[in-house]
Design an enzyme around this catalytic site. Structure first.
Site, mmCIF file in Angstrom:
data_model
loop_
_atom_site.group_PDB
_atom_site.id
_atom_site.type_symbol
_atom_site.label_atom_id
_atom_site.label_comp_id
_atom_site.label_asym_id
_atom_site.label_seq_id
_atom_site.Cartn_x
_atom_site.Cartn_y
_atom_site.Cartn_z
ATOM 1 N N ARG A 148 28.286 28.827 79.716
ATOM 2 C CA ARG A 148 27.769 27.520 80.104
ATOM 3 C C ARG A 148 26.372 27.686 80.713
ATOM 4 O O ARG A 148 25.907 28.797 80.926
ATOM 5 C CB ARG A 148 28.728 26.837 81.088
ATOM 6 C CG ARG A 148 29.121 27.785 82.224
ATOM 7 C CD ARG A 148 29.327 27.133 83.517
ATOM 8 N NE ARG A 148 28.140 26.500 84.033
ATOM 9 C CZ ARG A 148 27.148 27.146 84.624
ATOM 10 N NH1 ARG A 148 27.145 28.463 84.747
ATOM 11 N NH2 ARG A 148 26.106 26.483 85.087
ATOM 12 N N GLY A 149 25.758 26.537 81.044
ATOM 13 C CA GLY A 149 24.390 26.568 81.552
ATOM 14 C C GLY A 149 23.462 26.332 80.374
ATOM 15 O O GLY A 149 23.605 26.996 79.324
ATOM 16 N N ALA A 150 22.534 25.381 80.528
ATOM 17 C CA ALA A 150 21.736 24.934 79.373
ATOM 18 C C ALA A 150 21.027 26.072 78.639
ATOM 19 O O ALA A 150 21.195 26.230 77.422
ATOM 20 C CB ALA A 150 20.756 23.853 79.835
ATOM 21 N N ARG B 242 27.933 21.216 72.258
ATOM 22 C CA ARG B 242 27.852 20.327 73.434
ATOM 23 C C ARG B 242 26.645 19.411 73.212
ATOM 24 O O ARG B 242 25.633 19.855 72.671
ATOM 25 C CB ARG B 242 27.690 21.129 74.734
ATOM 26 C CG ARG B 242 28.962 21.886 75.113
ATOM 27 C CD ARG B 242 28.830 22.514 76.492
ATOM 28 N NE ARG B 242 29.021 21.544 77.562
ATOM 29 C CZ ARG B 242 28.806 21.823 78.860
ATOM 30 N NH1 ARG B 242 28.367 23.023 79.211
ATOM 31 N NH2 ARG B 242 29.006 20.911 79.788
ATOM 32 N N GLN C 42 31.407 24.561 89.461
ATOM 33 C CA GLN C 42 30.434 25.626 89.166
ATOM 34 C C GLN C 42 29.759 26.124 90.455
ATOM 35 O O GLN C 42 29.380 27.291 90.546
ATOM 36 C CB GLN C 42 29.366 25.125 88.188
ATOM 37 C CG GLN C 42 29.859 24.908 86.765
ATOM 38 C CD GLN C 42 30.328 23.494 86.524
ATOM 39 O OE1 GLN C 42 30.776 22.802 87.438
ATOM 40 N NE2 GLN C 42 30.240 23.032 85.300
ATOM 41 N N ASP D 19 19.510 19.902 82.213
ATOM 42 C CA ASP D 19 19.998 20.127 80.850
ATOM 43 C C ASP D 19 19.118 19.462 79.809
ATOM 44 O O ASP D 19 19.218 19.765 78.614
ATOM 45 C CB ASP D 19 21.440 19.636 80.709
ATOM 46 C CG ASP D 19 22.373 20.589 81.419
ATOM 47 O OD1 ASP D 19 22.380 20.578 82.659
ATOM 48 O OD2 ASP D 19 23.043 21.378 80.739
ATOM 49 N N ASN E 187 21.178 16.217 84.515
ATOM 50 C CA ASN E 187 21.729 17.450 85.088
ATOM 51 C C ASN E 187 23.178 17.167 85.478
ATOM 52 O O ASN E 187 23.669 16.042 85.324
ATOM 53 C CB ASN E 187 20.903 17.905 86.296
ATOM 54 C CG ASN E 187 21.274 19.316 86.723
ATOM 55 O OD1 ASN E 187 21.431 20.209 85.884
ATOM 56 N ND2 ASN E 187 21.457 19.544 88.011
ATOM 57 N N LYS E 188 23.840 18.185 85.968
ATOM 58 C CA LYS E 188 25.269 18.076 86.295
ATOM 59 C C LYS E 188 25.557 16.830 87.108
ATOM 60 O O LYS E 188 24.809 16.491 88.022
ATOM 61 C CB LYS E 188 25.684 19.341 87.072
ATOM 62 C CG LYS E 188 27.136 19.424 87.483
ATOM 63 C CD LYS E 188 28.102 19.225 86.346
ATOM 64 C CE LYS E 188 27.912 20.214 85.214
ATOM 65 N NZ LYS E 188 28.578 19.751 83.956
HETATM 66 O O1 MRU Z 1 28.346 21.965 82.372
HETATM 67 P P1 MRU Z 1 27.474 23.135 82.744
HETATM 68 O O2 MRU Z 1 28.100 24.039 83.721
HETATM 69 O O3 MRU Z 1 26.948 23.844 81.521
HETATM 70 O O4 MRU Z 1 26.227 22.451 83.443
HETATM 71 C C1 MRU Z 1 25.143 23.246 83.847
HETATM 72 C C2 MRU Z 1 24.164 22.504 84.662
HETATM 73 O O5 MRU Z 1 24.264 21.317 84.844
HETATM 74 C C3 MRU Z 1 22.963 23.267 85.147
HETATM 75 O O6 MRU Z 1 22.479 22.671 86.299
HETATM 76 C C4 MRU Z 1 21.923 23.209 84.031
HETATM 77 O O7 MRU Z 1 22.389 23.809 82.872
HETATM 78 C C5 MRU Z 1 20.599 23.690 84.352
HETATM 79 S S1 MRU Z 1 20.420 25.276 85.076
HETATM 80 C C6 MRU Z 1 20.358 26.492 84.037
#
Ligand code: MRU
Length: 340
Positions: free
Chosen positions: A50-52, A87, A186, A227, A237-238
């Site tokens: 995970r993580g963009a 995703r 997370q 993201d 973002n999250k």
């Molecule tokens: O759903 P996730 O855990 O993939 O979400 C990740 C985030 O929201 C991060 O803040 C985002 O990817 C940017 S940081 C690398």
């Protein structure tokens, strides 16, 4: 032949591709050998990876490994499209797969090289953002962060967390408030784990404690990742990031978003154009992971579970990109138009 590439949560070489299962952290460190790209799609959907930025790099490498075995370009192309859709919100995934799709007709070596370049570039982009963002980290105060934006979410030092790590390594002293980040935790599971490894002092809070800390003057800055950034500076973002930004604005606390150029969507004019992923209701009815599984809500209760929200540009103090620190005026002048 493939280059040996290693990050906190990904290993790629001629021997194959392995990823760290982030859903098992911090209780267990389990590495998964990834075979067919269909496995990578399921790994990404389940947030094991995970993580963009990381999902873009992982998808590209998965396709490159597949191309070593499969010479039929149409099969490779179909899987690239399927990976691209694993995703919907993080544009890094689409940007990486578009680069790969542009190389399919050039053959296997070109695909391998492109995936490896995407990996190496992410490391470099993280370093650059960290250098700029470290300047904004207050000395002696506390920074609040949300979700996980470190070495687990990228193949480099991270985005927002990378800035904190860099500032710490340069001798700045501060502490971190870590939002637990419901529903998938997370912050509570991953950011705590990373900050522990970095030796940076932190305290974990439930997401609904942040406003009270801001009111008490205990938050000096907020740093988050993204993201997808639209050209007017709005960003996804999250889920929970938007409420942090509103609260920061009210309490006059600097609010920074840190992201590489791979997070900018040149096709999105505003945040309203950003698709928001909705996830399984079970994630909100309870929680599950290596710590066990618990359901507290009625098993059939109706749920709304958006994984991201959009923060309007007007709430952002500055955008930390790999090309520097940008303010509202810069964004209005088109600073987000990469290469423009
Ligand atoms: O759903 P996730 O855990 O993939 O979400 C990740 C985030 O929201 C991060 O803040 C985002 O990817 C940017 S940081 C690398």
């Amino acid at each position: 032949m493939m280059k040996k590439l290693v990050s906190m949560s990904l290993k790629s070489s001629s021997d194959g591709l392995e990823v760290l299962d982030q859903t098992e952290l911090p209780q267990r460190e389990v590495w998964i050998k990834v075979g067919h790209p269909d496995e990578m799609i399921s790994i990404i959907k389940q947030l094991k990876v995970r993580g963009a930025p990381l999902i873009g790099v992982a998808a590209a490498l998965s396709l490159a490994h597949y191309a070593l075995e499969e010479k039929d370009a149409s099969r490779v192309r179909n899987l690239a499209h399927a990976l691209r859709e694993a995703r919907p919100t993080a544009v890094n995934l689409m940007n990486a797969m578009d680069r790969m799709l542009a190389r399919v007709d050039a053959g296997t070596d070109a695909l391998v090289q492109e995936a490896e370049t995407i990996f190496i570039e992410d490391v470099e982009l993280c370093e650059k953002m960290a250098g700029f963002g470290a300047e904004l980290v207050p000395s002696g105060g506390a920074v609040l962060t949300h979700c996980n934006t470190g070495g687990l979410a990228t193949v480099g030092v991270g985005t927002a967390l990378g800035c904190l790590a860099k500032a710490w390594s340069l001798g700045k002293r501060f502490s971190v408030w870590v939002d637990e980040t419901r529903p998938l935790l997370q912050g509570g599971r991953l950011t705590t784990w990373e900050l522990g490894q970095l030796g940076i002092p932190y305290q974990l809070i439930c997401d609904n404690m942040a406003a009270m800390l801001m009111a008490k003057g205990k938050v000096n800055a907020i740093m988050v990742g993204s993201d997808r950034i639209a050209l007017n500076g709005d960003f996804a973002n999250k889920i929970g990031t938007y409420s942090l930004a509103v609260n920061a604005f009210y309490h006059r606390i600097p609010f920074y978003v840190v992201a590489p150029q791979t997070t900018v969507d040149m096709k999105c004019e505003t945040g309203g154009d950003i698709p928001i992923e909705e996830r399984n209701p079970e994630e909100v009815r309870g929680a599950g992971g290596a710590f066990g599984k618990v359901t507290w809500a009625p098993e059939t209760c109706e749920v709304f579970n958006p994984a991201f929200d959009v923060t309007p540009a007007e709430l952002v103090t500055a955008w930390v990109l790999d090309r520097g620190i940008f303010k509202h005026g810069d964004i209005a002048k088109g600073a987000l138009r990469v290469g423009g």
